[in-house]
Scaffold this motif. Structure first.
Motif: not given
Length: 330
Positions: A159-164, A166-175, A187-197
């Motif tokens: 879960l991360r932030y970037q300051c836009l 122009g066309q640059s997204r800048g570095r990823e930050m945790d705040t 902002t990016t929201q990245h989910f887990p991908a392994c399920w208990d079945g």
């Protein structure tokens, strides 16, 4: 963290996946995963996807929906995040931050209205797909969350932030960014991908899933653990919060004035996902292996002008936009 843009630049031809825009469906206090049946829920969410969305959602929501704000016409899932607000540094009032469509890497989001961009990918966008498991699509009734509004340290991995600028997204930050962003906050929201079945949900809406990444972002992290042996599609959202008209009200050197709708800091960023693809459509796309973005044409698309016509009736009637003396529900 390896950004989505950087990871996509390295993607191997043998991988497939989906990347598509979804326009805004509604912005209100509803949360059928964490607070089912609550009208209103605790804080405001920005919601996209199928029109079956409501305060209580059980079973196969994809079969109940009749339209979707997403470009993929067979995707009636719902995706939502907390809404971002600007807190005026002088008088303490709040303004709901507008949302811009994410600028596409390879086209395709023209005509989207607000909303966010959704990814379904294989193998964490890694070049190394040796010994990787078959991707198994989610089941009807499946839901999950990532992050927590009660977190006060650092956001959940992915879960991360970037300051836009122009066309640059800048570095990823945790705040949040420490200064005004001319192009908005990304902002990016990245989910887990392994399920208990076994479980379509869990009491905390997270324990039935396990992360495939060890440190952060879209990097290779090996096979799923034995406790969560089923590899599902890797889901991620991207949102652009349009701060351009608010930057002039951020005094030079002053602390960050942005807060989430639960009056929370950057650490509390979170997102919810409820599966709603029709039939085997998502599995068909995940079974393809020689293209990206559109599932090798296995998924029917619709024009965003059509997607934008998909609406729902407002459930919670309250003001969430304009200048507010307090956040809704606070």
């Amino acid at each position: 963290m390896k950004t989505l843009a950087a990871a996509l630049a390295l993607i191997a031809p043998a991988q497939a996946g989906l990347r598509f825009p979804c326009s805004t469906l509604t912005i209100e206090r509803l949360d059928p995963v964490v607070q089912p049946g609550a009208i209103p829920a605790a804080h405001v969410h920005h919601i996209v996807g199928g029109n079956a969305f409501n305060a209580t959602m059980e079973g196969d929501v994809g079969e109940r929906a009749t339209c979707t704000t997403c470009q993929m016409a067979e995707d009636f899932s719902n995706y939502w995040t907390a809404q971002l607000y600007f807190k005026h540094p002088t008088n303490g009032s709040y303004f709901r931050v507008p949302i811009l469509p994410v600028q596409p890497l390879l086209g395709g989001s023209q005509g989207a209205s607000g909303g966010l961009t959704v990814y379904y990918t294989q193998f964490d966008l890694s070049r190394d797909n040796l010994n990787q498991q078959k991707i198994t699509a989610f089941k009807p009734g499946f839901r999950m969350t990532v992050g927590s509004p009660t977190e006060t340290g650092k956001p959940h991995v992915g879960l991360r932030y970037q300051c836009l600028t122009g066309q640059s997204r800048g570095r990823e930050m945790d705040t949040f960014p420490t200064g005004p962003c001319t192009g908005g906050i990304f902002t990016t929201q990245h989910f887990p991908a392994c399920w208990d079945g076994k479980n379509l949900d869990s009491p905390d809406h997270q324990s039935h899933m396990a992360n495939t990444i060890k440190s952060d972002g879209f990097i290779n992290a090996g096979a799923c653990p034995s406790t969560h042996p089923v590899r599902m599609p890797q889901v991620a959202f991207e949102t652009v919060w349009d701060t351009s008209k608010l930057n002039s009200m951020w005094p030079s050197g002053a602390p960050n004035p942005y807060v989430w709708s639960f009056e929370g800091t950057a650490a509390g960023t979170h997102a919810d996902y409820m599966f709603g693809w029709k039939g085997d459509s998502l599995q068909r796309a995940m079974d393809k292996s020689e293209c990206f973005y559109d599932g090798c044409g296995s998924i029917k698309k619709q024009a965003m002008s059509v997607a934008n016509q998909c609406t729902i009736k407002e459930t919670v009637r309250e003001q969430t936009s304009g200048w507010l003396t307090k956040l809704p529900g606070r």
